[in-house]
Each structure stands twice: as C-alpha cells, then as structure tokens.
Design a protein around this motif. Structure first.
Motif, PDB file in Angstrom:
ATOM      1  N   THR A 318     -15.893 -30.516  -8.322  1.00  0.00           N
ATOM      2  CA  THR A 318     -15.504 -29.146  -8.596  1.00  0.00           C
ATOM      3  C   THR A 318     -16.588 -28.173  -8.154  1.00  0.00           C
ATOM      4  O   THR A 318     -16.314 -27.165  -7.508  1.00  0.00           O
ATOM      5  CB  THR A 318     -15.277 -28.973 -10.110  1.00  0.00           C
ATOM      6  N   PHE A 319     -17.842 -28.522  -8.502  1.00  0.00           N
ATOM      7  CA  PHE A 319     -18.922 -27.622  -8.108  1.00  0.00           C
ATOM      8  C   PHE A 319     -19.001 -27.504  -6.593  1.00  0.00           C
ATOM      9  O   PHE A 319     -19.128 -26.404  -6.061  1.00  0.00           O
ATOM     10  CB  PHE A 319     -20.272 -28.095  -8.651  1.00  0.00           C
ATOM     11  N   ALA A 320     -18.916 -28.638  -5.911  1.00  0.00           N
ATOM     12  CA  ALA A 320     -19.036 -28.604  -4.455  1.00  0.00           C
ATOM     13  C   ALA A 320     -17.966 -27.702  -3.846  1.00  0.00           C
ATOM     14  O   ALA A 320     -18.231 -26.935  -2.921  1.00  0.00           O
ATOM     15  CB  ALA A 320     -18.932 -30.018  -3.890  1.00  0.00           C
ATOM     16  N   VAL A 321     -16.757 -27.786  -4.416  1.00  0.00           N
ATOM     17  CA  VAL A 321     -15.659 -26.969  -3.896  1.00  0.00           C
ATOM     18  C   VAL A 321     -15.959 -25.488  -4.069  1.00  0.00           C
ATOM     19  O   VAL A 321     -15.876 -24.693  -3.124  1.00  0.00           O
ATOM     20  CB  VAL A 321     -14.345 -27.348  -4.602  1.00  0.00           C
ATOM     21  N   ILE A 322     -16.354 -25.101  -5.297  1.00  0.00           N
ATOM     22  CA  ILE A 322     -16.644 -23.694  -5.546  1.00  0.00           C
ATOM     23  C   ILE A 322     -17.817 -23.241  -4.687  1.00  0.00           C
ATOM     24  O   ILE A 322     -17.825 -22.143  -4.140  1.00  0.00           O
ATOM     25  CB  ILE A 322     -16.980 -23.456  -7.026  1.00  0.00           C
ATOM     26  N   ALA A 323     -18.814 -24.110  -4.569  1.00  0.00           N
ATOM     27  CA  ALA A 323     -20.033 -23.736  -3.867  1.00  0.00           C
ATOM     28  C   ALA A 323     -19.756 -23.457  -2.396  1.00  0.00           C
ATOM     29  O   ALA A 323     -20.375 -22.585  -1.800  1.00  0.00           O
ATOM     30  CB  ALA A 323     -21.077 -24.837  -4.001  1.00  0.00           C
ATOM     31  N   VAL A 324     -18.840 -24.195  -1.820  1.00  0.00           N
ATOM     32  CA  VAL A 324     -18.513 -23.941  -0.421  1.00  0.00           C
ATOM     33  C   VAL A 324     -17.639 -22.705  -0.312  1.00  0.00           C
ATOM     34  O   VAL A 324     -17.862 -21.826   0.520  1.00  0.00           O
ATOM     35  CB  VAL A 324     -17.795 -25.163   0.189  1.00  0.00           C
ATOM     36  N   PHE A 325     -16.697 -22.603  -1.213  1.00  0.00           N
ATOM     37  CA  PHE A 325     -15.663 -21.587  -1.128  1.00  0.00           C
ATOM     38  C   PHE A 325     -16.197 -20.173  -1.353  1.00  0.00           C
ATOM     39  O   PHE A 325     -15.964 -19.272  -0.561  1.00  0.00           O
ATOM     40  CB  PHE A 325     -14.576 -21.966  -2.140  1.00  0.00           C
ATOM     41  N   LEU A 326     -16.990 -20.002  -2.417  1.00  0.00           N
ATOM     42  CA  LEU A 326     -17.386 -18.663  -2.844  1.00  0.00           C
ATOM     43  C   LEU A 326     -18.256 -17.921  -1.816  1.00  0.00           C
ATOM     44  O   LEU A 326     -17.891 -16.838  -1.367  1.00  0.00           O
ATOM     45  CB  LEU A 326     -18.086 -18.774  -4.195  1.00  0.00           C
ATOM     46  N   PRO A 327     -19.400 -18.498  -1.435  1.00  0.00           N
ATOM     47  CA  PRO A 327     -20.239 -17.743  -0.494  1.00  0.00           C
ATOM     48  C   PRO A 327     -19.613 -17.608   0.885  1.00  0.00           C
ATOM     49  O   PRO A 327     -19.823 -16.600   1.544  1.00  0.00           O
ATOM     50  CB  PRO A 327     -21.532 -18.560  -0.409  1.00  0.00           C
ATOM     51  N   VAL A 328     -18.857 -18.595   1.294  1.00  0.00           N
ATOM     52  CA  VAL A 328     -18.236 -18.504   2.614  1.00  0.00           C
ATOM     53  C   VAL A 328     -17.316 -17.300   2.657  1.00  0.00           C
ATOM     54  O   VAL A 328     -17.340 -16.495   3.590  1.00  0.00           O
ATOM     55  CB  VAL A 328     -17.465 -19.800   2.932  1.00  0.00           C
TER      56      VAL A 328
END
Lengths: 535, 251
Positions: A318-328
């Motif tokens: 879940t963290f990895a998904v948010i981490a990629v998604f948000l700043p991109v």
C-alpha cells in the motif's frame, strides 16, 4: 435472516463500546464528521441538480458518483481497512445457505458510519431531483441512490476479500500487488486528464466525459435522477439495470472468495516452508554478517516478518503504491506553475511521502500480537527493541525512497533536483519514524487474528486513522526546518539539502528511539495487554 | 524470604474492570519441587502465573524468583526463569529451528551453545521431521512442544508452565513428562497449572488448589489428598454440583 445479522452486528458494536470511553468518543467524532461532510455534499448535490445550469446537472452527479464509488473501492485497501465485525469464518459451522450468508453479511456491512455518510451525501441527488421535477424523478433518483450505496458496499467487500485471498497465497501475491499498484497508479493519469481538461478544454469536453461515465457502473446509479428530469426514461431504466447487474456479479464474486476464506484454517497460510539454507541454526537465522546478539536477532526476525506476514506485506505494498502515485501526480501536474511555492511542490510532496513512510511502524507491535509476550518474558531492553525494528524497516523502505527520489527527479527532467528531493524525503522519513515509534509504544491496538490483512476491529478503523493522521502531521511539521532550508536557502540550501536532511533524520530517529525505548521499558505489560485481542 | 523457596508469590491481586480475578495469592514453591497449580476454569491460574513472570502488572503484591523481585529487578529475575504461557502466540512465521535460535539469541546465549542445544532439543521432542515448516502450520501438540523447548533452551533454574499438557497426544505427553522429571531430578524447580488431575497426581511433589482467585489448599501431594483420591479432594475443595441423573434426560 438478514434481520438477524443486522441485530447481531448492532449487538456486537454495542458490546464493544461497553466500558471503553475512548472508543465511544472516537465513534462519536467519526459520526459528527460523517454528518458534517455528508450534509455538505448533500447540499451541494441538491443545489447542482435543482439549478438551472445544464452543465452542473450533468457534471456533478456523474463525477461525484464516480468519486464515491472509487473511494469505496480504494480507501478500504489503502487506508481504513474493513470492519469485519462479523467475520465470515465464524459462520462456517452453521448450516447457512451461501445465499443467506452473503445477504446477511451485506446487510451487516451496510450498518456503519461510512455507509450512512454515503447515503446522506448522495441523498442530495434525490432531493434535488424532487425539488425540480416533482415526486416521480425524485423517486427514480432515490432508487438510484440506494442502488449506488449497495454497489459501493458490495464492491469494497468483494475487492478486499479477493485481494486478501490473493495476498495470502504465495503464488498469486505478487500478481495481486502489481494489480493493486497498476489500478491505483492509473487513477493518477485519470485525475490529470480531468484537471487538464477542466483547465484547457472547457465544460463541453467534460460533459462528454460525464456522459461516458454515466454509462459505466461508476456513475450509472447516480445520474438516473437527471435522466428522469429530462424525460429519458429508457436511459434511466437501462442504467438501473446495468447497476443491478453489476451488483449481482460482484455478489457472486464475493460469495466465491467468502467460501475459500471460510474453509481456510484460521491463522494459517497454507503449508509454507522456509527456504532451504545450509549451516548451523544460528548461521542460517542471522546470515554471515549480522552480529550474534539480541539486536542482530531482532533485526533478522523483523526482516523475515516483513516478508512473511500478510498484514505487513499488505502495508508495504500500500505504501509503495501511494508513494509512487502521489508525487508523480503532483510533479507532473505542477509543471506549468509559477512562483516559489509552485516551483517547490515536489518538496512538499516529498515531505508528505517521507512522513507517510515512517507511519508503517505506527502499529508495529500490533502486527506481532500476543507473540510479543516472548520479548516481555525475556526482558528485551526497549531501546534495543526499537532500534532493531527501525533499522529492519529502513532496510526495506530506504531503497524504495531512494528510487522514488530518482524517479521524481527524472520526471521533472532535472537531475540537479535529486539531492534536494532526497534530502527532504529522508528528513521527513526520519521525523515520521520518530513520531510513529512513539505512537507504536503509547497507542498500539490489537488486530483481529484472522485471515484478512485489511480487517480491523470495530471502531479501531477510526482510532487508527486519527492517530496515524496525527503522527503523519507531526512528522511533516517536524521536517519543516529542512524544507524551509531548501525553499529559502538558495544555492547553499540546495547544496546542503542532502547532508543536512540525512543528519536531521538520523538525529530525529535516535531521539525517538531513545525516548520511546525508555518508555517501553516501563510499559511492556501494558503494551502486551493493548495488543492482545479480546475474544 | 527463606532460601529454600525457589519461587514466592506474596499477596498478588488483580482486578479486571471491577471484577476480581486474583484475590490475594500467597504461594511458596520449594526449590527442587514439582509443583502443580490446580483449579477449575476461570480460577485465576493463568492470571496468577502471568503476574508471577512479568507478563501482567499486578494491582498489589510481589513475585520473587530465587530472591529476585520480578517487578523491581526484572532483568535478573527473568534470566532465571523459563516460561511457557498459555493462549499466547509464538513468533509463528518462523520455522522451528529459527524460532528456537531466535529465542536463544534474545536470551543472550553464545552461538555455539545455541547451535548445539537447538539441534538436540528438536531431536528429543521429535520435531526434526517438521524441518522448515513454519510454526503456524504445526499441530496444536507440536506448538506446545516447541513452546516448551523455548522455555527450556537457556537451562533456567525455574520453569513456569501454563497448561503444558493441554492438547498434547499421549506420546508427546510422555516425552514432556520425562523431560520435566529429569529436569527436577537435576535440581530444577517446576511449577505448572493444569486441570488434568491424573498427570498432577503422577508427577507432582507439591500441589496447590485455586478457586475464585484464591489458594484454597496447599501442601505436599499427600497432605492435600489425605486418604482420598486427588479428584475427590479437588471436588471437595472447589465445590460443585454432582449430577443426579435426572437432568438432560432428553439426551
């Protein structure tokens, strides 16, 4: 039968509150929040539908409805968890036809704050339709709203159930992770498309998009009111039929994964074996280089657990998904912006993601459950315990964060940004970790000992979110000095960002581990009691 | 504090939500004794033992291990006892070897000692065949055995075992009994809770019977049972209904 389930759910809820005032307070807070937000949304929806603007009447139900359905799809996975008050496994021994069970569980799932808030918010559509067109359109819209709620709830149950099954099985867990990542990441481009088109192409194109959305299950139940207002009865009927069909399909899917959840042995994950490795037991457990001490053992065990425990795996993914998604998304979206703040949006997004990364250990003891008793009995010193946990978690997270900084610098097409991004990112990770370490010692909570990695106990979804929010916010605020250095430090700030950020992070984590570790030394039995599930 | 008490509980009290679970327990376990703590379900056995080993903070009272207070000198006291709690999970995402190794390292044991003892323990407890299966996939009896191995690994002077014979098959039960008997013969002290009276009668030198949060009777096995069987003594001390044969006639 459905009524029995509803009564059972309410009874379990009420008993859960008995003698626990904090839980009641949290529940009431959640309720107030739901009423306020739901009420506002209802007013907005009613105003949009009842207004004379055809664009508003076309756009608000379609996009609002789609947002609602997508929220129900993703939020339980990435943030709240699912309230499995009535865990399916408990009904395995009762002679219940599957159809009754699914219906009963659905009714139980409908009884909750999120469902009530959704109903309240979307009721505005029906009110607006009734105000403008009289009782008949109002009735059609109301039917749509009810079906929409049913769709939301069934969708979230079916998806979390299927994902938890996939994450349990070794064979499919990576596939499931990738699927989840792709799904969530695809939200980014969609959102981008919408904001871009809103800015550049005007409402005409948006109405076209809304028109398409209205023919997907995402928004179909919510636009029937407008159909009725305009006299398009056939379209309204078709959309309602589409919704019902989707609900039935989802229920069928859910029932299938329920069956397998009920058959699986509680706590087990199939006969899993550890990988073969040679050498003596100690060498096999610790590897060649880790120190042969308490600390080394704790790190080794934590690392194994982040890989083997379904819950921990789910939280990492879940963290990895948010981490990629948000700043991109923020970095792509803000390219045209002007001024210091717009130029530095990437800095803010790094702080947000960094602090969020630290949150992964906010309930680290809850993951262990009563197994933590082994540490209490041996008397593991608090500082060693927390240092080992932080280090093991960082072994996994830091490479992800480093990759993230590189990815975002590449997306901005400016590699000179890399040290600045990495500096703020790691500083925020450090402060986030420090806050989360304290939360994990002071406010651990028990996780249900069942199969669903997304399941939380009744009411703790709310507590969990509030505490996590507080720690997240604190982590971000504490990281501000480094962000300010970057924002206003000019060339010097940019040059100093990476070393300053790293030093700041290390100092924050050290301080957090030392202070929380001393607290832990005096709180071990209380912590154990807090993470012991009450059955 | 007399020297011949390996384990002493003094005035332990615990209240949960206004309900008294343990109501002032005093107990002296002589060194070298095989001590059985008996009691019906809900008597407070687990609560007492949890407070005695540092898992649960008592509202009042002390617990002393060979003269060291568990709550004031925890490091020293905890190093002297081996504990097998009941109703507590193990770190079950490890396999048996890993779990024992982990336990040994947590206890600060030397790597060579761990290597030797882990292999031997798994062998004696017939867990070697389980190999690399995760403990979570063990059967209930195997879990009991691996938990016992965790408690034994650092060769403590005192063993505190909560329900060691529950869910254990006869063969494993015999193995556990053998190990414990040898341990006591070698100078160790064992206190364990149980409601399997046959096992207690066969193994124990001393017995205490608990009911409703208090110790009702304590002494050597012969003192407690007198001329009766242990079961008769137990029922008499605890009190309880005896079936008349009239009820449940529909069965």
């Amino acid at each position: 039968m459905a009524l029995t389930f509803a009564r059972l759910k309410l009874r379990v809820l009420r008993n859960g509150f008995r003698g626990r005032s904090t839980k009641v307070v949290m529940f009431v807070l959640g309720l107030v929040g739901a009423v306020v937000y739901g009420g506002f949304a209802a007013l907005a929806a009613a105003a949009a539908v009842a207004s004379d603007s055809p664009a508003a009447a076309a756009l608000v139900p379609a996009f609002g409805g789609a947002a609602l359905v997508l929220g129900w799809l993703f939020l339980p996975l990435v943030w709240f968890g699912v309230d499995e008050t009535l865990e399916p496994g408990r009904f395995a021994l009762l002679p219940l036809p599957r159809r009754d069970l699914v219906r009963g569980l659905l009714v139980a799932a409908l009884l909750g704050v999120p469902a009530a808030a959704t109903l309240l918010a979307s009721s505005g559509l029906a009110i607006g339709a009734a105000l403008r067109g009289g009782p008949l359109p109002g009735l059609v819209a109301a039917l749509g709203v009810l079906l929409g709620l049913l769709l939301c709830v069934v969708l979230s149950r079916a998806v979390t159930s299927a994902f938890s099954r996939a994450l349990r099985a070794r064979r499919t867990r990576d596939l499931a992770a990738v699927l989840l990542a792709v799904l969530a990441a695809s939200l980014g481009p969609i959102q981008l498309m919408i904001t871009n088109s809103a800015q550049h192409v005007g409402t005409g194109r948006l109405v076209a998009v809304a028109d398409v959305l209205g023919w997907t299950p995402l928004a179909a139940p919510y636009v029937v009111g407008v159909d009725a207002l305009d006299g398009r009865w056939a379209a309204a009927g078709a959309r309602l039929a589409l919704t019902v069909l989707t609900i039935l399909l989802l229920m069928w899917w859910w029932a299938g994964s329920l069956e397998s959840a009920m058959l699986a042995a509680p706590g087990g994950g199939g006969a899993v074996r550890t990988r073969a490795a040679s050498g003596t037991p100690v060498a096999r457990f610790l590897g060649a280089r880790r120190p042969r001490t308490q600390y080394g053992a704790l790190v080794a065990r934590e690392l194994k657990y982040w890989g083997r425990d379904v819950r921990r795996r789910a939280s990492l993914i879940t963290f990895a998904v948010i981490a990629v998604f948000l700043p991109v998304v923020t970095n792509l979206g803000s390219q045209g912006g002007q001024g210091a703040v717009a130029q530095n949006v990437h800095g803010f997004s790094m702080v947000i993601v960094g602090a969020l990364a630290g949150l992964g250990i906010a309930n680290q003891f809850g993951y262990d459950g009563t197994a933590y008793a082994a540490h209490v009995v041996t008397g593991v010193p608090g500082r060693i315990e927390l240092r080992a946990r932080v280090v093991a978690y960082s072994w996994i997270i830091v490479p992800i964060l480093a990759a993230l900084a590189v990815l975002n610098a590449v997306l901005r097409e400016d590699l000179s940004l890399l040290p600045v991004m990495a500096g703020t990112l790691f500083a925020a990770y450090g402060t986030g970790l420090a806050c989360a370490t304290h939360v994990s010692v002071w406010a651990a909570y028990a996780l249900p000992e069942n199969q669903n990695p997304f399941a939380v106990n009744t009411g703790s979804g709310m507590v969990k979110s509030l505490l996590a929010m507080a720690a997240w916010l604190a982590g971000m605020v504490l990281a501000l000095p480094v962000l300010l250095l970057v924002l206003f430090g000019g060339a010097v700030g940019a040059a100093l960002a990476l070393p300053a950020g790293l030093a700041y992070a290390v100092a924050a984590v050290w301080l957090g581990v030392v202070t929380a570790g001393d607290v832990l030394d005096h709180r071990q039995p209380e912590l154990l009691a807090a993470i012991t599930p009450r059955n | 504090m007399t020297v011949d008490s390996a384990f002493a509980l003094q005035g332990l009290v615990k209240t949960f939500d206004g309900k008294v679970a343990v109501d002032g327990v005093d107990l002296a376990v002589p060194a070298g004794s095989f001590f059985g703590l008996l009691g019906p379900n809900g008597a407070g056995k687990t609560t007492t033992l949890s407070m005695a080993v540092g898992l649960l903070r008592p509202d009042a009272g002390r617990a002393l291990v060979l003269g060291h207070d568990v709550w004031h000198d925890p490091v020293r006291a905890k190093s002297l006892i081996g504990v097998m709690p009941d109703g507590v999970r193990l770190f079950d995402r490890l396999d048996g070897t890993e779990l024992l190794t982990y336990q040994g390292l947590l206890r600060g044991m030397a790597p060579e000692v761990i290597d030797a003892r882990v292999t031997e323990l798994l062998d004696v407890l017939a867990l070697t065949d389980a190999g690399r299966t995760l403990v979570v996939d063990y059967s209930a009896g195997m879990k009991k055995k691996i938990a016992l191995a965790c408690a034994l690994l650092h060769a403590p002077r005192l063993l505190v075992l909560d329900e060691p014979f529950e869910a254990v098959d006869p063969v494993s039960g015999a193995t556990i009994r053998d190990i414990l008997t040898r341990y006591v013969a070698g100078g160790g002290t064992v206190i364990f809770s149980s409601h399997v009276l046959e096992v207690v009668e066969r193994l124990c030198s001393h017995v205490a019977i608990m009911a409703a949060g208090r110790i009702r009777t304590v002494g050597t096995l012969d003192e407690v049972r007198g001329q009766r069987t242990l079961e008769e003594a137990f029922v008499e001390v605890v009190g309880g209904r005896t079936a008349t044969g009239a009820e449940l006639s529909w069965l």
